[in-house]
Motif scaffolding. Structure first.
Motif, PDB file in Angstrom:
ATOM      1  N   THR A  20       0.824  -1.210   0.000  1.00 29.73           N
ATOM      2  CA  THR A  20       0.000   0.000   0.000  1.00 29.73           C
ATOM      3  C   THR A  20       0.860   1.264   0.000  1.00 29.73           C
ATOM      4  O   THR A  20       0.460   2.297  -0.523  1.00 29.73           O
ATOM      5  N   ASP A  51      -4.336  -8.337  -4.479  1.00 28.36           N
ATOM      6  CA  ASP A  51      -5.382  -7.467  -3.951  1.00 28.36           C
ATOM      7  C   ASP A  51      -5.961  -6.561  -5.030  1.00 28.36           C
ATOM      8  O   ASP A  51      -7.094  -6.090  -4.913  1.00 28.36           O
ATOM      9  N   HIS A 175      -8.499   4.345   1.733  1.00 28.85           N
ATOM     10  CA  HIS A 175      -8.781   4.153   3.159  1.00 28.85           C
ATOM     11  C   HIS A 175      -9.641   5.301   3.669  1.00 28.85           C
ATOM     12  O   HIS A 175      -9.223   6.458   3.658  1.00 28.85           O
ATOM     13  N   LEU A 191      -4.043  -6.019  13.236  1.00 26.41           N
ATOM     14  CA  LEU A 191      -3.798  -6.547  11.905  1.00 26.41           C
ATOM     15  C   LEU A 191      -2.305  -6.508  11.616  1.00 26.41           C
ATOM     16  O   LEU A 191      -1.690  -5.436  11.606  1.00 26.41           O
ATOM     17  N   THR A 242      -6.769  -6.502   1.656  1.00 24.80           N
ATOM     18  CA  THR A 242      -6.829  -5.042   1.742  1.00 24.80           C
ATOM     19  C   THR A 242      -8.229  -4.521   1.435  1.00 24.80           C
ATOM     20  O   THR A 242      -8.586  -3.430   1.870  1.00 24.80           O
ATOM     21  N   ASP A 244     -10.799  -5.498   2.758  1.00 28.05           N
ATOM     22  CA  ASP A 244     -11.539  -5.502   4.014  1.00 28.05           C
ATOM     23  C   ASP A 244     -10.896  -4.652   5.096  1.00 28.05           C
ATOM     24  O   ASP A 244     -11.381  -4.600   6.224  1.00 28.05           O
ATOM     25  N   HIS A 245      -9.785  -3.975   4.786  1.00 33.37           N
ATOM     26  CA  HIS A 245      -9.084  -3.220   5.820  1.00 33.37           C
ATOM     27  C   HIS A 245      -9.925  -2.085   6.393  1.00 33.37           C
ATOM     28  O   HIS A 245      -9.874  -1.816   7.597  1.00 33.37           O
ATOM     29  N   ASN A 246     -10.673  -1.393   5.554  1.00 37.09           N
ATOM     30  CA  ASN A 246     -11.496  -0.297   6.077  1.00 37.09           C
ATOM     31  C   ASN A 246     -12.521  -0.813   7.076  1.00 37.09           C
ATOM     32  O   ASN A 246     -12.706  -0.225   8.147  1.00 37.09           O
ATOM     33  N   ASN A 249     -10.853  -1.847  10.335  1.00 36.83           N
ATOM     34  CA  ASN A 249     -10.460  -0.706  11.163  1.00 36.83           C
ATOM     35  C   ASN A 249     -11.653   0.056  11.719  1.00 36.83           C
ATOM     36  O   ASN A 249     -11.583   0.603  12.825  1.00 36.83           O
ATOM     37  N   ARG A 273      -0.198   0.916   8.610  1.00 36.97           N
ATOM     38  CA  ARG A 273      -1.518   0.693   9.214  1.00 36.97           C
ATOM     39  C   ARG A 273      -1.904   1.789  10.200  1.00 36.97           C
ATOM     40  O   ARG A 273      -3.078   1.933  10.533  1.00 36.97           O
ATOM     41  N   GLU A 276      -3.701   3.948   7.756  1.00 40.10           N
ATOM     42  CA  GLU A 276      -4.900   3.270   7.265  1.00 40.10           C
ATOM     43  C   GLU A 276      -5.996   3.290   8.334  1.00 40.10           C
ATOM     44  O   GLU A 276      -7.177   3.520   8.024  1.00 40.10           O
TER      45      GLU A 276
END
Length: 362
Positions: A20, A51, A175, A191, A242, A244-246, A249, A273, A276
């Protein structure tokens, strides 16, 4: 300028936390008119865990992780105005570094981009014949993931002509705040892939906190944790895409950042992160490291813990309203001061300055 960038992967964040970071900076440089080719090896199952598809703003070249594949991409280095070798590619790192020096044009800018400066410097101190140490006199600059003045001084001490920290940042297009996701409902989420120099700190800050608060629910995302011993109130999620990262968080009451050993010891090295999580308006609890206040203000934009006891106490005192307020303050800070637009502006200015100096010298 035409940039040839040899790195781990821009297409996959699988066992590759720098993905990222590369995307944010190189996307901004492309918007500024640079023509970029990113070369990455087909290694470590990254291509099976992509990703993103190859982005339209650069040329993506995936080469076989063989000697022949290496030579095929090094042969293109001579076409570039700027040739970059990032560390941590994982295969043929020394050969890639030697290759960009031998195959690039005499008038090209040659840059080593260190995304793990604290560890690289430690290796260089232990080995007089380290490939990076040997290459420094022929490199025009070292760019680093972070590290501040300690890293600049260390690289200059080893003979680097120039060292420029280019910190992680927020890509607001990737993000941002989203609605909570039932899959990630918990009190504290962390994470990060399991790495030898992170293991003990995760045990200290996450697992110890979980043992102290058995009524709280914790979630652990990232590869490598399948067989790690941990408390029953910690749920293992495995690799989290990535995509699903939003949601990861934005959903928990708070999320945890734990720096790797060397980065925590050196300071001035916020992980990707951190930004993010702030970009998703998460309430972030981070382990303590020097320089945090340059990026987020403790107690107002981030909560800082010295150990697992601190994490547990911060979590027990945290209300949903305070978590919301901290997350929103962090979001405003990173959008205003720590975006990849600002990082790209820095890199563009440094490249332009070095290219102008090269023309004058010629």
């Amino acid at each position: 300028m035409k940039i040839a960038f040899y790195g781990s992967s821009i297409l996959s964040a699988y066992w590759n936390g720098a993905a990222t970071y590369y995307r944010g900076i190189l996307n901004d440089l492309a918007r500024r008119g640079h023509a970029i080719t990113f070369y990455e090896p087909d290694a470590f199952d990254r291509q099976q865990h992509r990703d993103i598809d190859p982005p339209e703003w650069l040329r993506s070249v995936v080469y076989p992780a063989t000697q022949q594949g290496l030579q095929s991409v090094l042969a293109e280095a001579g076409d570039a105005d700027v040739v970059v070798k990032a560390n941590g590619v994982g295969v043929f790192d020394a050969e890639l570094l030697a290759g960009i020096l031998s195959e690039s044009r005499r008038d090209a800018l040659r840059i080593f981009w260190d995304v793990d400066a604290a560890e690289t410097l430690a290796e260089m101190r232990r080995a007089d014949d380290h490939p990076v140490r040997a290459a420094l006199p022929r490199l025009d600059a070292v760019f680093t993931y972070g590290g501040g003045e300690p890293v600049i001084a260390a690289y200059r001490g080893f003979g680097a002509t120039r060292c420029v920290p280019v910190y992680n940042a927020l890509d607001p297009d990737s993000h941002f705040p989203v609605e909570p996701d039932p899959r990630f409902v918990c009190d504290l989420g962390f994470l990060g892939n399991r790495l030898p120099d992170r293991d003990a700190r995760v045990a200290e800050f996450l697992f110890d906190a979980a043992r102290r608060t058995p009524d709280r629910r914790y979630m652990l995302g990232g590869a490598g944790w399948d067989h790690a011993p941990m408390p029953d109130n910690v749920t293992r999620l495995g690799h989290v895409s990535t995509r699903d990262h939003n949601a990861f968080n934005a959903t928990p009451l708070a999320v945890l950042n734990v720096a790797r050993d060397a980065m925590a010891a050196n300071g001035f090295s916020p992980a990707t992160r951190v930004f993010e999580a702030a970009g998703a308006a998460a309430c972030l609890i981070t382990d303590a490291w020097e320089g945090i206040e340059l990026f987020l203000k403790p107690d107002e934009e981030v909560l800082v813990a010295r150990d697992g006891r601190d994490v547990a106490e911060l979590l027990e005192a945290l209300t949903p309203q305070r978590a919301h307020d901290i997350g929103r303050a962090a979001l405003a800070r990173v959008r205003g001061e720590h975006s990849y637009t600002q990082r790209g502006e820095l890199v563009d200015a440094v490249l332009s300055e070095m290219a102008a100096a090269r023309r004058v010298a010629a």
